[in-house]
Design an enzyme around this catalytic site. Structure first.
Site, short mmCIF file in Angstrom:
data_model
loop_
_atom_site.label_atom_id
_atom_site.label_comp_id
_atom_site.label_asym_id
_atom_site.label_seq_id
_atom_site.Cartn_x
_atom_site.Cartn_y
_atom_site.Cartn_z
N PRO A 117 -24.93 38.44 -4.83
CG PRO A 117 -22.69 37.97 -5.34
CD PRO A 117 -23.91 37.37 -4.69
CB CYS A 133 -28.68 54.65 -6.87
SG CYS A 133 -27.89 54.71 -5.26
N GLY A 154 -31.38 47.55 -6.46
CA GLY A 154 -31.31 47.31 -7.90
C GLY A 154 -32.32 48.15 -8.62
CD GLU A 183 -31.19 54.67 -12.25
OE1 GLU A 183 -31.68 53.57 -12.55
OE2 GLU A 183 -30.71 54.92 -11.13
CD GLU A 202 -32.55 51.83 0.18
OE1 GLU A 202 -32.57 52.86 -0.53
OE2 GLU A 202 -32.87 51.84 1.39
CG LEU A 203 -36.37 50.08 -5.96
CD1 LEU A 203 -37.84 50.04 -6.35
CD2 LEU A 203 -35.73 48.71 -6.23
CD1 TRP A 234 -25.27 45.60 -12.65
CD2 TRP A 234 -23.90 47.35 -12.81
NE1 TRP A 234 -25.88 46.53 -13.46
CE2 TRP A 234 -25.06 47.62 -13.58
CE3 TRP A 234 -22.90 48.33 -12.77
CZ2 TRP A 234 -25.24 48.81 -14.28
CZ3 TRP A 234 -23.08 49.52 -13.47
CH2 TRP A 234 -24.23 49.74 -14.21
P1 NAD Z 1 -31.00 44.74 -11.40
O1 NAD Z 1 -32.36 45.03 -10.90
O2 NAD Z 1 -30.83 44.34 -12.82
O3 NAD Z 1 -30.31 43.57 -10.54
C1 NAD Z 1 -30.12 43.70 -9.15
C2 NAD Z 1 -29.98 42.31 -8.55
O4 NAD Z 1 -31.23 41.62 -8.65
C3 NAD Z 1 -28.96 41.41 -9.24
O5 NAD Z 1 -28.24 40.73 -8.24
C4 NAD Z 1 -29.82 40.47 -10.06
O6 NAD Z 1 -29.21 39.22 -10.30
C5 NAD Z 1 -31.01 40.31 -9.13
N1 NAD Z 1 -32.25 39.85 -9.76
C6 NAD Z 1 -32.62 39.92 -11.06
N2 NAD Z 1 -33.85 39.40 -11.22
C7 NAD Z 1 -34.28 39.01 -10.00
C8 NAD Z 1 -35.48 38.41 -9.51
N3 NAD Z 1 -36.50 38.14 -10.31
N4 NAD Z 1 -35.57 38.15 -8.18
C9 NAD Z 1 -34.56 38.46 -7.34
N5 NAD Z 1 -33.39 39.01 -7.75
C10 NAD Z 1 -33.26 39.29 -9.07
O7 NAD Z 1 -30.14 46.04 -11.07
P2 NAD Z 1 -28.65 46.35 -11.51
O8 NAD Z 1 -28.64 46.66 -12.96
O9 NAD Z 1 -27.74 45.31 -10.98
O10 NAD Z 1 -28.35 47.69 -10.67
C11 NAD Z 1 -28.55 48.99 -11.17
C12 NAD Z 1 -29.77 49.60 -10.53
O11 NAD Z 1 -29.62 49.61 -9.11
C13 NAD Z 1 -29.95 51.06 -10.91
O12 NAD Z 1 -31.32 51.29 -11.17
C14 NAD Z 1 -29.52 51.82 -9.67
O13 NAD Z 1 -30.09 53.09 -9.51
C15 NAD Z 1 -29.97 50.88 -8.59
N6 NAD Z 1 -29.25 51.13 -7.34
C16 NAD Z 1 -29.95 51.69 -6.30
C17 NAD Z 1 -29.29 52.00 -5.12
C18 NAD Z 1 -30.02 52.62 -3.95
O14 NAD Z 1 -29.46 52.66 -2.87
N7 NAD Z 1 -31.24 53.11 -4.12
C19 NAD Z 1 -27.93 51.72 -5.00
C20 NAD Z 1 -27.26 51.15 -6.08
C21 NAD Z 1 -27.94 50.86 -7.26
#
Ligand code: NAD
Length: 515
Positions: A180, A285, A229, A383, A251-252, A155
């Site tokens: 998304p 991130c 995520g 984080e 990409e975490l 998000w």
């Molecule tokens: P999140 O892991 O909660 O969710 C990410 C996505 O995964 C969402 O679309 C969610 O609906 C989906 N999801 C949830 N459970 C799932 C499952 N079991 N299987 C498949 N998809 C599933 O992450 P978030 O809170 O949306 O994002 C924040 C995180 O993202 C932070 O840790 C941030 O550092 C990271 N991030 C990393 C980068 C990078 O380039 N390394 C860039 C942006 C954000």
């Protein structure tokens, strides 16, 4: 063009009514839209349409696909205000944060991949002279689209980190389904509408709204998954990808360190520390999450950063230039930020400015600077993903590197010094996928420079050559034009021919230096 609220209903008319997701404005708490949460059957149906559409898209070739991407680039420029408004409304970020990252990155990426796809995916001839068995053959490597790519996004940058990763997949000739974040689906729906209006064939790019379950269902339908995520979700994604036996790129999260040497340009370093820890409300991130400053520069640096942060204007992003720091997008993220600050204070940290949630509507956390921090505190080890900057005094940069590497994460890091040679040497000892010297974050806009995490920060990378080749299947061609009726190694086996071949191996490989 259909409004984002209209589109899913039109597309899903023949399906049972889905459960809906409420999308709220984090700066005001107001409900701004509802979108459907797709069922497994609905996702399977999107995937079937995407697969049917893919060969036609591949047949457009690089030129045809590039034309659509360039049209989208112009569309973005013509609709900048509208795009930024949608991003701001569902994230609560400032117009400037939405413009620089979501808009600016994506508008550049559309042109970049249109231009670079034919270069990065050009067929390659490789030599055959170095193997007696293959000598004289034509050897070719080609990059065929993998088919149907699933992109799952977070998000915090609802366009850059979601649609942004779809662009190279489309440029390579794939169909793409984007799932998304359920928190910010509207920006992706706008991108879907944009691509349709710009002439992308139907069903080549589709947005599947839904929660984590929809993400999991998507993985079962696609040929490759690109996930951005959190770490825990990333682990679930790679397990599902293993089950489906498909490539998976992750990409975490990160906990990026900034090391400031005493000889650094302290004014620039302090301005950068302020910006790269607080922009997008720290929900980046690759934001500066922790800072290590050499003893001799520590007091001046802390004073300058604190003065900068105190001047930041925070509030609802009600227009261009209205505020510097916007909302925290997720209320649960606000809890984490608050918990990390309280944990640090309980263990002896001092808050120099900020340190609280802001009362009133919407989710806001005051821009916060902490000192007297150490590695027993969550704010230094996990984080935080909020507008916080903990600063730690270090005897020298080498200790800074040791502390920087004392982390399960390895996304990015930065070193600040006027001695460029020393900066590069220190950079090479940092355990991170990207290290900047006298800079931070802006590497993300260098689209020809790979960006990906080490350790728990991810697998694989985006950008550069590998940022598009990962969406392809490598096919190797070996073509024989002229040949003997029977190769010397074919049946029937004869001692004389076997020994001749043995001598040939010795002639070819026996002249190497012995250790
Ligand atoms: P999140 O892991 O909660 O969710 C990410 C996505 O995964 C969402 O679309 C969610 O609906 C989906 N999801 C949830 N459970 C799932 C499952 N079991 N299987 C498949 N998809 C599933 O992450 P978030 O809170 O949306 O994002 C924040 C995180 O993202 C932070 O840790 C941030 O550092 C990271 N991030 C990393 C980068 C990078 O380039 N390394 C860039 C942006 C954000």
């Amino acid at each position: 063009m259909a409004s984002v609220e209209e589109r899913p209903a039109a597309n899903l008319a023949d399906r049972p009514p889905p459960a809906t997701i409420r999308v709220e404005n984090p700066a005001s708490g107001e409900l701004i839209a509802t979108v459907p949460s797709l069922t497994r059957e609905q996702l399977a149906s999107l995937a079937a349409r995407a697969r049917a559409a893919q060969p036609g898209w591949e047949a457009h070739g690089f030129d045809g696909r590039g034309r659509v991407l360039r049209r989208a680039q112009r569309w973005m420029l013509d609709n900048a205000d509208r795009i930024i408004e949608v991003v701001v409304s569902e994230t609560g970020k400032t117009h400037e944060d939405a413009q620089l990252a979501d808009f600016g990155y994506t508008v550049a990426a559309l042109g970049f991949w249109a231009r670079q796809a034919p270069r990065y995916l050009a067929e390659e001839r490789v030599p055959s002279w170095n193997n007696p068995i293959a000598v004289g053959k034509k050897l070719v490597i080609r990059y065929a689209p993998i088919g149907l790519v699933g992109v799952i996004g977070p998000w915090n940058f609802p366009i850059a980190n979601s649609f942004g990763d779809c662009i190279p997949a489309l440029a390579a000739g794939n169909s793409v389904i984007l799932k998304p974040s359920e928190v910010t689906p509207l920006s992706s729906l706008l991108m879907e509408a944009m691509m349709r209006e710009c002439g992308l064939p139907e069903h080549v790019f589709q947005v599947a709204t839904g929660g984590g379950g929809a993400g999991a269902d998507l993985i079962a339908e696609v040929d490759c998954v690109m996930f951005t995520g959190s770490g825990p979700t990333g682990r679930a994604v790679i397990k599902a990808a293993a089950e489906a036996l498909i490539p998976c790129y992750l990409e975490l999260g990160g906990n990026d360190p900034m090391i400031v040497c005493a000889d650094a340009d302290l004014e620039r370093a302090a301005n950068a520390a302020t910006f790269y820890s607080m922009n997008n409300s720290g929900q980046v991130c690759i934001s500066v999450e922790r800072c290590y400053v050499e003893q001799a520069a520590y007091d001046r640096f802390v004073e300058q950063v604190t003065a900068n942060v105190r001047k930041l204007r925070q509030g609802s992003p009600d227009g261009i230039g209205a505020v510097d720091v916007g909302a925290v997008t997720l209320s649960s993220q606000l809890e984490i930020v608050d918990e990390h600050v309280r944990d640090a204070v309980a263990k002896g940290a001092r808050v120099l400015t900020g340190g609280h949630r802001r009362p009133g509507p919407g989710h806001f956390y005051e821009p916060t600077v902490l000192v007297d921090v150490d590695h027993s505190m969550k704010i230094m080890r996990e984080e935080t993903f909020g507008p916080t900057l903990p600063i730690m005094r270090i005897p020298d940069a080498e200790e800074g590197v040791r502390l920087a590497n004392d982390s399960s994460y390895g996304l990015q890091a930065s070193v600040w010094t006027s001695d460029i040679g020393r900066g590069e040497t220190l950079a090479r000892t940092l355990e991170a996928g990207v290290v900047c010297v006298n800079d931070a974050q802006i590497n993300y806009s260098a689209l020809n420079l790979p960006m990906g995490g080490w350790k728990a920060s991810g697998l694989g990378s985006r950008h550069g050559e590998n940022g598009i080749r990962k969406y392809t299947k490598i096919q190797s061609l070996l073509v024989t034009r002229r040949a003997l009726k029977r190769e010397p190694f074919m049946f029937p086996y004869r001692a004389r021919r076997t020994m001749t071949l043995r001598r040939l191996f010795r002639i070819l490989y026996g002249r190497g230096k012995r250790d």
